[in-house]
Write a protein that holds these residues in place. Structure first.
Motif, PDB file in Angstrom:
ATOM      1  N   GLU A 129     -58.610 -81.572  39.824  1.00 20.01           N
ATOM      2  CA  GLU A 129     -58.219 -80.914  40.871  1.00 20.01           C
ATOM      3  C   GLU A 129     -57.910 -79.387  40.763  1.00 20.01           C
ATOM      4  OE1 GLU A 129     -54.270 -81.223  42.447  1.00 20.01           O
ATOM      5  OE2 GLU A 129     -54.677 -83.288  41.912  1.00 20.01           O
ATOM      6  N   PRO A 130     -57.753 -78.676  41.651  1.00 24.13           N
ATOM      7  CA  PRO A 130     -57.543 -77.140  41.470  1.00 24.13           C
ATOM      8  C   PRO A 130     -56.024 -77.181  40.762  1.00 24.13           C
ATOM      9  CG  PRO A 130     -58.515 -77.466  43.292  1.00 24.13           C
ATOM     10  CD  PRO A 130     -58.324 -78.862  42.920  1.00 24.13           C
ATOM     11  N   ALA A 131     -55.743 -76.230  39.803  1.00 28.05           N
ATOM     12  CA  ALA A 131     -54.342 -76.091  39.360  1.00 28.05           C
ATOM     13  C   ALA A 131     -53.501 -75.391  40.514  1.00 28.05           C
ATOM     14  CB  ALA A 131     -54.611 -75.148  38.216  1.00 28.05           C
ATOM     15  N   ALA A 132     -52.122 -75.375  40.370  1.00 27.83           N
ATOM     16  CA  ALA A 132     -51.280 -75.222  41.317  1.00 27.83           C
ATOM     17  C   ALA A 132     -51.060 -73.488  41.287  1.00 27.83           C
ATOM     18  CB  ALA A 132     -50.170 -75.655  41.484  1.00 27.83           C
ATOM     19  N   ARG A 133     -52.247 -72.806  41.174  1.00 26.89           N
ATOM     20  CA  ARG A 133     -52.029 -71.271  40.847  1.00 26.89           C
ATOM     21  C   ARG A 133     -52.198 -70.529  42.468  1.00 26.89           C
ATOM     22  NH1 ARG A 133     -51.400 -68.824  36.272  1.00 26.89           N
ATOM     23  NH2 ARG A 133     -52.210 -70.416  35.121  1.00 26.89           N
ATOM     24  N   GLY A 159     -37.233 -79.401  41.117  1.00 21.62           N
ATOM     25  CA  GLY A 159     -36.913 -80.047  39.910  1.00 21.62           C
ATOM     26  C   GLY A 159     -37.850 -80.950  39.368  1.00 21.62           C
ATOM     27  N   LYS A 160     -38.808 -81.328  40.576  1.00 15.89           N
ATOM     28  CA  LYS A 160     -39.872 -82.227  40.080  1.00 15.89           C
ATOM     29  C   LYS A 160     -41.075 -81.488  39.914  1.00 15.89           C
ATOM     30  CE  LYS A 160     -42.245 -86.163  42.548  1.00 15.89           C
ATOM     31  NZ  LYS A 160     -42.239 -86.985  43.720  1.00 15.89           N
ATOM     32  N   ALA A 161     -41.620 -81.860  38.768  1.00 12.06           N
ATOM     33  CA  ALA A 161     -42.954 -81.339  38.221  1.00 12.06           C
ATOM     34  C   ALA A 161     -44.025 -81.148  39.332  1.00 12.06           C
ATOM     35  CB  ALA A 161     -43.364 -81.971  36.994  1.00 12.06           C
ATOM     36  N   VAL A 162     -44.786 -80.303  39.224  1.00 10.58           N
ATOM     37  CA  VAL A 162     -46.069 -80.048  40.064  1.00 10.58           C
ATOM     38  C   VAL A 162     -47.288 -80.343  39.309  1.00 10.58           C
ATOM     39  CG1 VAL A 162     -47.445 -78.595  41.596  1.00 10.58           C
ATOM     40  CG2 VAL A 162     -45.037 -78.887  41.918  1.00 10.58           C
ATOM     41  N   GLN A 163     -48.197 -81.299  39.278  1.00 12.20           N
ATOM     42  CA  GLN A 163     -49.331 -81.431  38.409  1.00 12.20           C
ATOM     43  C   GLN A 163     -50.545 -80.846  38.872  1.00 12.20           C
ATOM     44  OE1 GLN A 163     -49.580 -85.720  38.253  1.00 12.20           O
ATOM     45  NE2 GLN A 163     -47.719 -85.975  36.672  1.00 12.20           N
ATOM     46  N   GLY A 164     -50.648 -80.387  40.294  1.00 11.22           N
ATOM     47  CA  GLY A 164     -51.812 -79.817  40.537  1.00 11.22           C
ATOM     48  C   GLY A 164     -51.622 -79.487  42.296  1.00 11.22           C
ATOM     49  N   TRP A 165     -52.681 -78.801  42.662  1.00  9.51           N
ATOM     50  CA  TRP A 165     -52.618 -78.324  43.953  1.00  9.51           C
ATOM     51  C   TRP A 165     -52.420 -79.361  45.125  1.00  9.51           C
ATOM     52  CZ3 TRP A 165     -51.938 -73.507  45.599  1.00  9.51           C
ATOM     53  CH2 TRP A 165     -52.279 -73.404  46.946  1.00  9.51           C
ATOM     54  N   GLY A 225     -51.711 -69.793  48.928  1.00 11.46           N
ATOM     55  CA  GLY A 225     -53.030 -69.718  49.088  1.00 11.46           C
ATOM     56  C   GLY A 225     -53.685 -70.292  47.531  1.00 11.46           C
ATOM     57  N   LEU A 226     -54.664 -70.804  47.414  1.00 13.73           N
ATOM     58  CA  LEU A 226     -55.221 -71.151  46.135  1.00 13.73           C
ATOM     59  C   LEU A 226     -55.979 -70.011  45.518  1.00 13.73           C
ATOM     60  CD1 LEU A 226     -55.790 -73.517  44.138  1.00 13.73           C
ATOM     61  CD2 LEU A 226     -57.934 -74.046  45.405  1.00 13.73           C
ATOM     62  N   ALA A 227     -55.397 -69.723  44.208  1.00 17.59           N
ATOM     63  CA  ALA A 227     -55.961 -68.436  43.481  1.00 17.59           C
ATOM     64  C   ALA A 227     -57.503 -68.934  43.277  1.00 17.59           C
ATOM     65  CB  ALA A 227     -55.059 -68.204  42.180  1.00 17.59           C
ATOM     66  N   ARG A 228     -58.265 -67.542  43.302  1.00 15.13           N
ATOM     67  CA  ARG A 228     -59.506 -67.651  43.102  1.00 15.13           C
ATOM     68  C   ARG A 228     -59.916 -66.913  41.846  1.00 15.13           C
ATOM     69  NH1 ARG A 228     -62.182 -71.715  46.513  1.00 15.13           N
ATOM     70  NH2 ARG A 228     -60.852 -71.743  48.447  1.00 15.13           N
ATOM     71  N   SER A 229     -61.265 -67.157  41.387  1.00 14.90           N
ATOM     72  CA  SER A 229     -61.678 -66.088  40.234  1.00 14.90           C
ATOM     73  C   SER A 229     -61.959 -64.886  40.701  1.00 14.90           C
ATOM     74  CB  SER A 229     -62.917 -67.038  39.588  1.00 14.90           C
ATOM     75  OG  SER A 229     -63.912 -66.994  40.471  1.00 14.90           O
ATOM     76  N   MET A 319     -59.321 -75.294  37.115  1.00 14.82           N
ATOM     77  CA  MET A 319     -59.173 -76.586  37.425  1.00 14.82           C
ATOM     78  C   MET A 319     -58.491 -77.410  36.214  1.00 14.82           C
ATOM     79  SD  MET A 319     -60.907 -77.351  40.269  1.00 14.82           S
ATOM     80  CE  MET A 319     -61.121 -79.112  40.051  1.00 14.82           C
ATOM     81  N   VAL A 320     -57.772 -78.487  36.739  1.00 14.96           N
ATOM     82  CA  VAL A 320     -56.989 -79.367  35.697  1.00 14.96           C
ATOM     83  C   VAL A 320     -57.231 -80.909  35.960  1.00 14.96           C
ATOM     84  CG1 VAL A 320     -54.935 -77.846  35.508  1.00 14.96           C
ATOM     85  CG2 VAL A 320     -54.990 -79.503  37.330  1.00 14.96           C
ATOM     86  N   THR A 321     -57.176 -81.572  35.010  1.00 14.03           N
ATOM     87  CA  THR A 321     -57.367 -83.178  35.065  1.00 14.03           C
ATOM     88  C   THR A 321     -56.165 -83.757  34.809  1.00 14.03           C
ATOM     89  OG1 THR A 321     -59.806 -82.754  34.059  1.00 14.03           O
ATOM     90  CG2 THR A 321     -58.816 -84.944  34.135  1.00 14.03           C
TER      91      THR A 321
END
Length: 455
Positions: A129-133, A159-165, A225-229, A319-321
Protein backbone atom coordinates in the motif's frame (compact mmCIF):
# COMPACT_ATOMS: atom_id res chain seq x y z
CA UNK A 1 -17.13 -3.73 -19.09
CA UNK A 2 -16.57 -1.87 -15.80
CA UNK A 3 -20.28 -2.15 -14.97
CA UNK A 4 -20.23 -5.91 -15.56
CA UNK A 5 -17.10 -6.29 -13.43
CA UNK A 6 -18.66 -4.18 -10.67
CA UNK A 7 -21.84 -6.28 -10.63
CA UNK A 8 -19.85 -9.52 -10.64
CA UNK A 9 -17.56 -8.35 -7.82
CA UNK A 10 -20.58 -7.23 -5.80
CA UNK A 11 -22.43 -10.52 -6.28
CA UNK A 12 -19.35 -12.60 -5.36
CA UNK A 13 -18.75 -10.53 -2.21
CA UNK A 14 -22.38 -10.48 -1.13
CA UNK A 15 -23.01 -14.12 -1.97
CA UNK A 16 -19.96 -15.35 -0.07
CA UNK A 17 -20.83 -13.27 3.01
CA UNK A 18 -24.45 -14.46 3.03
CA UNK A 19 -23.33 -18.09 2.72
CA UNK A 20 -20.82 -17.71 5.57
CA UNK A 21 -23.44 -16.01 7.76
CA UNK A 22 -26.07 -18.67 7.17
CA UNK A 23 -23.53 -21.48 7.56
CA UNK A 24 -22.92 -20.11 11.04
CA UNK A 25 -26.60 -20.56 11.91
CA UNK A 26 -26.75 -23.93 10.16
CA UNK A 27 -23.65 -25.48 11.77
CA UNK A 28 -24.61 -24.56 15.34
CA UNK A 29 -28.23 -25.63 14.75
CA UNK A 30 -26.99 -29.04 13.62
CA UNK A 31 -24.59 -29.17 16.56
CA UNK A 32 -27.53 -28.52 18.91
CA UNK A 33 -29.57 -31.25 17.22
CA UNK A 34 -32.11 -28.92 15.58
CA UNK A 35 -33.60 -30.18 12.32
CA UNK A 36 -32.84 -27.86 9.38
CA UNK A 37 -35.44 -27.90 6.61
CA UNK A 38 -33.93 -25.42 4.13
CA UNK A 39 -30.73 -23.48 3.52
CA UNK A 40 -31.43 -20.67 1.04
CA UNK A 41 -29.10 -18.21 -0.66
CA UNK A 42 -31.41 -15.35 -1.62
CA UNK A 43 -34.93 -14.52 -0.53
CA UNK A 44 -38.41 -15.05 -1.98
CA UNK A 45 -39.41 -17.76 -4.43
CA UNK A 46 -37.07 -20.74 -4.74
CA UNK A 47 -35.79 -21.07 -8.31
CA UNK A 48 -33.48 -24.07 -7.80
CA UNK A 49 -33.07 -26.61 -5.00
CA UNK A 50 -31.64 -30.02 -4.16
CA UNK A 51 -32.06 -32.15 -1.03
CA UNK A 52 -29.14 -33.78 0.76
CA UNK A 53 -28.28 -35.59 3.98
CA UNK A 54 -30.20 -37.79 6.41
CA UNK A 55 -32.69 -34.98 7.15
CA UNK A 56 -33.11 -34.25 3.42
CA UNK A 57 -32.28 -30.59 4.02
CA UNK A 58 -33.26 -28.50 0.99
CA UNK A 59 -30.34 -26.42 -0.37
CA UNK A 60 -31.89 -23.65 -2.43
CA UNK A 61 -31.23 -20.57 -4.52
CA UNK A 62 -34.03 -17.99 -4.32
CA UNK A 63 -35.02 -15.26 -6.76
CA UNK A 64 -34.03 -12.15 -4.74
CA UNK A 65 -30.20 -12.07 -4.48
CA UNK A 66 -30.05 -9.89 -1.33
CA UNK A 67 -29.80 -12.01 1.81
CA UNK A 68 -30.54 -15.61 2.67
CA UNK A 69 -31.97 -17.75 5.47
CA UNK A 70 -31.89 -21.06 7.30
CA UNK A 71 -35.33 -22.56 7.90
CA UNK A 72 -35.46 -24.83 10.94
CA UNK A 73 -38.24 -27.06 12.20
CA UNK A 74 -40.43 -24.55 14.07
CA UNK A 75 -43.94 -25.37 15.30
CA UNK A 76 -44.86 -21.67 15.34
CA UNK A 77 -44.90 -21.66 11.55
CA UNK A 78 -47.24 -24.67 11.35
CA UNK A 79 -49.14 -24.83 14.68
CA UNK A 80 -51.43 -27.63 13.45
CA UNK A 81 -48.55 -29.85 12.36
CA UNK A 82 -48.36 -33.10 14.29
CA UNK A 83 -44.74 -33.91 15.15
CA UNK A 84 -43.32 -37.21 16.21
CA UNK A 85 -41.54 -37.43 19.56
CA UNK A 86 -38.19 -37.55 17.73
CA UNK A 87 -38.95 -34.41 15.68
CA UNK A 88 -40.41 -32.63 18.71
CA UNK A 89 -37.04 -32.95 20.44
CA UNK A 90 -35.38 -31.42 17.38
CA UNK A 91 -37.86 -28.52 17.03
CA UNK A 92 -36.31 -25.07 17.49
CA UNK A 93 -38.57 -23.61 20.21
CA UNK A 94 -38.17 -26.73 22.33
CA UNK A 95 -34.46 -26.01 22.72
CA UNK A 96 -33.16 -24.31 25.84
CA UNK A 97 -32.86 -20.54 25.65
CA UNK A 98 -29.06 -20.81 25.71
CA UNK A 99 -29.08 -23.11 22.68
CA UNK A 100 -31.36 -20.70 20.82
CA UNK A 101 -29.01 -17.83 21.70
CA UNK A 102 -26.05 -19.83 20.38
CA UNK A 103 -27.83 -20.64 17.10
CA UNK A 104 -28.88 -17.05 16.46
CA UNK A 105 -25.54 -15.51 17.50
CA UNK A 106 -23.61 -17.93 15.28
CA UNK A 107 -24.48 -15.99 12.09
CA UNK A 108 -22.84 -12.68 13.07
CA UNK A 109 -20.03 -14.60 14.80
CA UNK A 110 -19.27 -16.34 11.49
CA UNK A 111 -18.94 -12.95 9.79
CA UNK A 112 -16.50 -11.70 12.43
CA UNK A 113 -14.52 -14.94 12.20
CA UNK A 114 -14.32 -14.61 8.41
CA UNK A 115 -12.96 -11.06 8.75
CA UNK A 116 -10.33 -12.24 11.24
CA UNK A 117 -9.25 -15.08 8.93
CA UNK A 118 -8.99 -12.78 5.89
CA UNK A 119 -7.09 -10.05 7.74
CA UNK A 120 -4.78 -12.65 9.30
CA UNK A 121 -3.96 -14.08 5.89
CA UNK A 122 -3.39 -10.66 4.38
CA UNK A 123 -1.14 -9.45 7.21
CA UNK A 124 0.87 -12.67 7.02
CA UNK A 125 1.14 -12.62 3.22
CA UNK A 126 1.98 -8.92 3.07
CA UNK A 127 -0.19 -6.02 2.00
CA UNK A 128 1.34 -3.52 -0.45
CA UNK A 129 0.00 0.00 0.00
CA UNK A 130 1.08 3.63 -0.36
CA UNK A 131 3.41 4.98 2.30
CA UNK A 132 1.96 7.68 4.56
CA UNK A 133 3.94 10.44 2.83
CA UNK A 134 2.17 13.79 2.41
CA UNK A 135 1.95 16.06 -0.61
CA UNK A 136 2.06 19.86 -0.34
CA UNK A 137 -1.38 21.06 0.86
CA UNK A 138 -3.29 24.15 -0.24
CA UNK A 139 -2.65 27.19 1.94
CA UNK A 140 -6.23 27.44 3.20
CA UNK A 141 -6.29 23.89 4.60
CA UNK A 142 -5.91 22.78 8.21
CA UNK A 143 -2.84 20.72 7.32
CA UNK A 144 -0.98 23.74 5.86
CA UNK A 145 -1.84 25.86 8.87
CA UNK A 146 -0.54 23.07 11.12
CA UNK A 147 2.81 23.09 9.29
CA UNK A 148 2.63 20.47 6.52
CA UNK A 149 4.60 21.60 3.46
CA UNK A 150 4.90 18.38 1.46
CA UNK A 151 7.24 15.39 1.49
CA UNK A 152 6.75 14.58 5.19
CA UNK A 153 6.31 10.95 6.27
CA UNK A 154 3.70 10.35 8.99
CA UNK A 155 5.25 8.00 11.56
CA UNK A 156 2.70 8.08 14.42
CA UNK A 157 -0.60 9.60 15.56
CA UNK A 158 -1.10 10.20 19.28
CA UNK A 159 1.83 7.90 19.96
CA UNK A 160 0.48 5.00 17.85
CA UNK A 161 2.70 3.97 14.93
CA UNK A 162 1.35 4.56 11.41
CA UNK A 163 2.24 1.74 9.03
CA UNK A 164 0.81 3.07 5.77
CA UNK A 165 -1.73 5.33 4.11
CA UNK A 166 -4.78 3.23 4.99
CA UNK A 167 -3.61 3.07 8.61
CA UNK A 168 -3.28 6.89 8.61
CA UNK A 169 -6.85 7.25 7.38
CA UNK A 170 -8.15 4.60 9.78
CA UNK A 171 -6.62 6.24 12.84
CA UNK A 172 -7.91 9.70 11.89
CA UNK A 173 -11.41 8.34 11.27
CA UNK A 174 -11.39 6.83 14.77
CA UNK A 175 -10.25 10.12 16.30
CA UNK A 176 -12.90 11.95 14.29
CA UNK A 177 -15.69 9.77 15.67
CA UNK A 178 -14.28 10.16 19.19
CA UNK A 179 -13.79 13.94 18.70
CA UNK A 180 -10.18 13.71 19.85
CA UNK A 181 -7.31 16.02 18.85
CA UNK A 182 -4.69 14.37 16.61
CA UNK A 183 -0.99 14.87 17.37
CA UNK A 184 0.80 13.71 14.22
CA UNK A 185 4.52 12.87 14.27
CA UNK A 186 6.29 13.68 11.00
CA UNK A 187 9.67 12.75 9.58
CA UNK A 188 11.05 15.47 7.30
CA UNK A 189 14.10 15.44 5.06
CA UNK A 190 16.77 17.78 6.43
CA UNK A 191 17.63 20.40 3.81
CA UNK A 192 20.78 21.45 5.59
CA UNK A 193 24.35 20.35 4.76
CA UNK A 194 24.20 17.58 7.37
CA UNK A 195 21.41 15.81 5.48
CA UNK A 196 19.43 13.07 7.23
CA UNK A 197 15.93 13.45 8.66
CA UNK A 198 14.42 15.51 11.44
CA UNK A 199 11.28 14.86 13.46
CA UNK A 200 8.44 17.24 14.25
CA UNK A 201 4.88 17.08 15.53
CA UNK A 202 1.82 18.89 14.25
CA UNK A 203 -1.63 19.14 15.80
CA UNK A 204 -4.98 18.74 14.03
CA UNK A 205 -7.67 20.02 16.44
CA UNK A 206 -10.70 17.87 17.17
CA UNK A 207 -12.94 20.61 15.75
CA UNK A 208 -11.36 20.05 12.31
CA UNK A 209 -11.99 16.29 12.39
CA UNK A 210 -15.65 16.40 11.46
CA UNK A 211 -17.91 13.38 10.90
CA UNK A 212 -20.08 14.91 8.19
CA UNK A 213 -18.90 12.65 5.40
CA UNK A 214 -16.34 10.04 6.40
CA UNK A 215 -17.15 8.06 3.25
CA UNK A 216 -16.01 10.96 1.04
CA UNK A 217 -12.64 12.70 0.67
CA UNK A 218 -12.17 12.96 4.41
CA UNK A 219 -8.40 13.45 4.36
CA UNK A 220 -8.51 15.79 1.36
CA UNK A 221 -10.73 18.23 3.25
CA UNK A 222 -8.04 18.42 5.93
CA UNK A 223 -5.36 18.98 3.29
CA UNK A 224 -3.76 15.58 3.84
CA UNK A 225 -3.02 14.24 0.38
CA UNK A 226 -0.90 11.35 -0.82
CA UNK A 227 2.49 12.44 -2.15
CA UNK A 228 3.08 11.67 -5.83
CA UNK A 229 6.28 11.14 -7.75
CA UNK A 230 7.96 14.01 -9.60
CA UNK A 231 6.37 15.12 -12.86
CA UNK A 232 7.82 12.89 -15.56
CA UNK A 233 6.36 12.79 -19.07
CA UNK A 234 5.31 9.53 -20.64
CA UNK A 235 3.98 9.01 -24.17
CA UNK A 236 3.68 12.20 -26.24
CA UNK A 237 0.84 11.94 -28.75
CA UNK A 238 1.43 13.01 -32.34
CA UNK A 239 -0.22 16.28 -33.30
CA UNK A 240 -0.83 17.39 -29.74
CA UNK A 241 0.26 20.64 -28.14
CA UNK A 242 2.97 18.78 -26.25
CA UNK A 243 4.62 17.44 -29.40
CA UNK A 244 4.38 20.83 -31.11
CA UNK A 245 6.23 22.37 -28.13
CA UNK A 246 9.01 19.78 -28.46
CA UNK A 247 8.23 17.84 -25.29
CA UNK A 248 9.70 14.34 -25.15
CA UNK A 249 8.99 11.15 -23.23
CA UNK A 250 11.17 11.08 -20.11
CA UNK A 251 11.27 14.85 -19.63
CA UNK A 252 10.83 15.95 -16.03
CA UNK A 253 8.92 19.20 -15.41
CA UNK A 254 10.81 21.37 -12.93
CA UNK A 255 8.92 24.66 -13.09
CA UNK A 256 5.92 26.22 -14.83
CA UNK A 257 6.03 30.02 -15.26
CA UNK A 258 8.87 30.09 -12.75
CA UNK A 259 6.98 28.17 -10.05
CA UNK A 260 8.12 24.75 -8.85
CA UNK A 261 5.72 21.93 -9.76
CA UNK A 262 5.11 19.62 -6.81
CA UNK A 263 3.99 16.51 -8.70
CA UNK A 264 2.14 15.14 -11.70
CA UNK A 265 -1.29 15.96 -10.33
CA UNK A 266 -0.31 19.61 -9.83
CA UNK A 267 0.96 19.83 -13.42
CA UNK A 268 -2.23 18.27 -14.80
CA UNK A 269 -4.32 20.80 -12.86
CA UNK A 270 -2.21 23.68 -14.22
CA UNK A 271 -2.64 22.47 -17.80
CA UNK A 272 -6.39 22.00 -17.38
CA UNK A 273 -6.73 25.49 -15.92
CA UNK A 274 -4.81 27.11 -18.82
CA UNK A 275 -6.69 26.56 -22.10
CA UNK A 276 -5.10 28.53 -24.99
CA UNK A 277 -2.61 30.07 -22.53
CA UNK A 278 1.16 29.82 -23.04
CA UNK A 279 3.04 28.06 -20.24
CA UNK A 280 6.80 28.54 -19.83
CA UNK A 281 8.34 25.23 -18.79
CA UNK A 282 11.73 24.33 -17.40
CA UNK A 283 12.51 20.68 -18.15
CA UNK A 284 15.21 18.28 -17.05
CA UNK A 285 16.26 16.22 -20.09
CA UNK A 286 19.24 13.85 -20.00
CA UNK A 287 20.64 15.74 -17.03
CA UNK A 288 20.38 19.16 -18.69
CA UNK A 289 17.84 21.92 -18.07
CA UNK A 290 15.81 22.79 -21.18
CA UNK A 291 13.26 25.58 -21.71
CA UNK A 292 10.01 25.06 -23.62
CA UNK A 293 6.77 26.92 -24.21
CA UNK A 294 3.57 24.90 -24.53
CA UNK A 295 0.11 26.30 -25.24
CA UNK A 296 -2.61 23.83 -24.18
CA UNK A 297 -5.40 23.36 -26.71
CA UNK A 298 -8.83 24.48 -25.51
CA UNK A 299 -11.43 21.71 -25.41
CA UNK A 300 -14.95 21.73 -23.94
CA UNK A 301 -16.03 19.14 -21.41
CA UNK A 302 -19.34 19.32 -19.57
CA UNK A 303 -19.80 22.88 -20.80
CA UNK A 304 -16.42 24.08 -19.50
CA UNK A 305 -13.21 24.87 -21.41
CA UNK A 306 -10.11 23.05 -20.18
CA UNK A 307 -6.53 22.81 -21.43
CA UNK A 308 -5.08 19.71 -23.08
CA UNK A 309 -1.55 18.94 -24.36
CA UNK A 310 -1.98 15.21 -25.15
CA UNK A 311 0.95 14.04 -23.04
CA UNK A 312 0.87 11.12 -20.62
CA UNK A 313 1.98 12.01 -17.09
CA UNK A 314 3.77 9.19 -15.28
CA UNK A 315 2.38 9.40 -11.75
CA UNK A 316 3.47 7.01 -9.02
CA UNK A 317 3.55 6.84 -5.24
CA UNK A 318 5.99 5.47 -2.69
CA UNK A 319 4.88 1.97 -1.69
CA UNK A 320 5.46 -0.13 1.43
CA UNK A 321 4.63 -3.78 2.15
CA UNK A 322 3.03 -4.47 5.53
CA UNK A 323 3.86 -7.98 6.71
CA UNK A 324 3.64 -9.73 10.10
CA UNK A 325 4.57 -13.10 11.63
CA UNK A 326 1.66 -15.59 11.90
CA UNK A 327 0.85 -15.01 15.58
CA UNK A 328 1.20 -11.24 15.23
CA UNK A 329 -0.95 -11.32 12.08
CA UNK A 330 -3.78 -13.03 13.97
CA UNK A 331 -3.46 -10.58 16.86
CA UNK A 332 -3.59 -7.60 14.49
CA UNK A 333 -6.59 -9.11 12.71
CA UNK A 334 -8.51 -9.54 15.97
CA UNK A 335 -7.73 -5.97 17.02
CA UNK A 336 -8.72 -4.60 13.59
CA UNK A 337 -12.03 -6.52 13.64
CA UNK A 338 -12.83 -5.39 17.18
CA UNK A 339 -11.90 -1.74 16.52
CA UNK A 340 -13.94 -1.70 13.29
CA UNK A 341 -16.99 -3.11 15.07
CA UNK A 342 -16.79 -0.60 17.93
CA UNK A 343 -16.21 2.27 15.50
CA UNK A 344 -19.30 1.37 13.48
CA UNK A 345 -21.43 1.19 16.62
CA UNK A 346 -20.12 4.57 17.81
CA UNK A 347 -20.76 6.10 14.41
CA UNK A 348 -24.30 4.73 14.33
CA UNK A 349 -24.90 6.13 17.80
CA UNK A 350 -23.76 9.57 16.68
CA UNK A 351 -26.03 9.41 13.62
CA UNK A 352 -28.99 8.52 15.87
CA UNK A 353 -28.23 11.36 18.31
CA UNK A 354 -27.64 13.85 15.50
CA UNK A 355 -23.92 14.31 16.23
CA UNK A 356 -23.03 12.88 12.80
CA UNK A 357 -24.69 13.31 9.43
CA UNK A 358 -26.96 10.61 7.96
CA UNK A 359 -24.82 11.01 4.83
CA UNK A 360 -22.48 8.47 6.43
CA UNK A 361 -25.08 5.71 5.93
CA UNK A 362 -24.20 3.78 2.76
CA UNK A 363 -26.33 1.34 0.80
CA UNK A 364 -25.97 -1.38 -1.83
CA UNK A 365 -25.04 0.98 -4.67
CA UNK A 366 -22.02 2.38 -2.82
CA UNK A 367 -21.01 -1.10 -1.68
CA UNK A 368 -21.24 -2.37 -5.26
CA UNK A 369 -19.16 0.60 -6.47
CA UNK A 370 -16.44 -0.13 -3.89
CA UNK A 371 -16.56 -3.83 -4.78
CA UNK A 372 -15.83 -2.98 -8.42
CA UNK A 373 -13.08 -0.51 -7.57
CA UNK A 374 -11.27 -2.87 -5.20
CA UNK A 375 -11.60 -5.80 -7.62
CA UNK A 376 -9.96 -3.74 -10.36
CA UNK A 377 -7.09 -2.80 -8.04
CA UNK A 378 -6.24 -6.40 -7.17
CA UNK A 379 -7.08 -9.50 -5.16
CA UNK A 380 -5.46 -8.30 -1.93
CA UNK A 381 -7.49 -5.07 -1.91
CA UNK A 382 -10.67 -6.94 -2.86
CA UNK A 383 -10.22 -9.43 0.00
CA UNK A 384 -9.69 -6.54 2.41
CA UNK A 385 -12.96 -5.03 1.16
CA UNK A 386 -14.80 -8.34 1.74
CA UNK A 387 -13.41 -8.50 5.30
CA UNK A 388 -14.61 -4.94 6.01
CA UNK A 389 -18.09 -5.65 4.64
CA UNK A 390 -18.24 -8.88 6.63
CA UNK A 391 -17.65 -6.88 9.81
CA UNK A 392 -20.39 -4.45 8.79
CA UNK A 393 -22.80 -7.32 8.16
CA UNK A 394 -22.02 -8.83 11.56
CA UNK A 395 -22.52 -5.51 13.36
CA UNK A 396 -25.77 -4.76 11.51
CA UNK A 397 -27.25 -8.16 12.36
CA UNK A 398 -26.49 -7.66 16.06
CA UNK A 399 -28.49 -4.44 16.27
CA UNK A 400 -31.47 -4.90 18.65
CA UNK A 401 -34.02 -4.59 15.85
CA UNK A 402 -36.75 -7.24 15.58
CA UNK A 403 -36.40 -9.40 12.41
CA UNK A 404 -32.60 -9.16 12.78
CA UNK A 405 -30.49 -11.58 14.80
CA UNK A 406 -29.94 -8.86 17.38
CA UNK A 407 -33.70 -8.50 17.89
CA UNK A 408 -34.05 -12.22 18.60
CA UNK A 409 -31.10 -12.09 20.99
CA UNK A 410 -32.82 -9.21 22.78
CA UNK A 411 -35.98 -11.33 23.19
CA UNK A 412 -33.98 -14.31 24.45
CA UNK A 413 -32.08 -12.10 26.90
CA UNK A 414 -35.42 -10.94 28.31
CA UNK A 415 -36.44 -14.58 28.57
CA UNK A 416 -33.30 -15.33 30.58
CA UNK A 417 -34.04 -12.42 32.92
CA UNK A 418 -37.79 -13.02 33.38
CA UNK A 419 -37.91 -16.80 33.08
CA UNK A 420 -40.59 -16.72 30.36
CA UNK A 421 -40.55 -16.09 26.61
CA UNK A 422 -41.74 -12.84 25.04
CA UNK A 423 -45.43 -13.07 24.15
CA UNK A 424 -46.46 -13.74 20.56
CA UNK A 425 -48.31 -10.39 20.39
CA UNK A 426 -45.20 -8.45 21.43
CA UNK A 427 -43.15 -10.44 18.93
CA UNK A 428 -45.52 -9.62 16.07
CA UNK A 429 -45.62 -5.93 16.98
CA UNK A 430 -41.84 -5.82 17.19
CA UNK A 431 -41.55 -7.49 13.80
CA UNK A 432 -43.73 -4.82 12.17
CA UNK A 433 -41.71 -2.04 13.80
CA UNK A 434 -38.47 -3.72 12.80
CA UNK A 435 -39.49 -4.04 9.16
CA UNK A 436 -40.56 -0.39 9.09
CA UNK A 437 -37.26 0.74 10.60
CA UNK A 438 -35.20 -1.36 8.19
CA UNK A 439 -37.15 -0.05 5.20
CA UNK A 440 -36.53 3.53 6.39
CA UNK A 441 -32.81 2.89 6.79
CA UNK A 442 -32.67 1.30 3.34
CA UNK A 443 -34.39 4.28 1.72
CA UNK A 444 -31.96 6.69 3.43
CA UNK A 445 -29.00 4.56 2.34
CA UNK A 446 -30.14 4.33 -1.29
CA UNK A 447 -30.83 8.09 -1.37
CA UNK A 448 -27.29 8.75 -0.10
CA UNK A 449 -25.93 6.36 -2.72
CA UNK A 450 -27.70 8.20 -5.52
CA UNK A 451 -26.50 11.58 -4.24
CA UNK A 452 -22.90 10.30 -4.18
CA UNK A 453 -23.20 9.06 -7.76
CA UNK A 454 -24.64 12.37 -8.97
CA UNK A 455 -22.07 14.53 -7.14
Amino acid sequence: MNLLQTLLAFMVALGSLVIIHELGHYSIARLCGVKVLRFSVGMGKVIYSRKFGPDQTEWAISILPLGGYVKMLDKREQPDLQLSDADLKREFTNQSVWRRIAIVAAGPAANFLLAILIFSGLYWYGVPEPAARLRAPAEQTVAFQAGVRGGELVTAINGKAVQGWSDLRWQLVQLSVEKTTAKIDLERANDGPAGGNRMSTITIPSTALGTDDLEGDFLGKLGLGLARSKTTLGRVEAGGAGQQAGLQSGDRILTVNGNVVADGDAFVNLVRASPATALNLTLLRAGQEVAAIVTPASIVREGKSIGQIKVEIASGVEMVTLRAAPVQAVSQAVVRTWDSSILQLKMLGKVITGEASIKNISGPITIADYAGQTARIGLVTYLGFIAAISIGLGVMNLLPIPVLDGGLLMYYSLEVLTGRPVSERVGQLGQRLGIGLLMTLMMVAVFNDIVRLVT
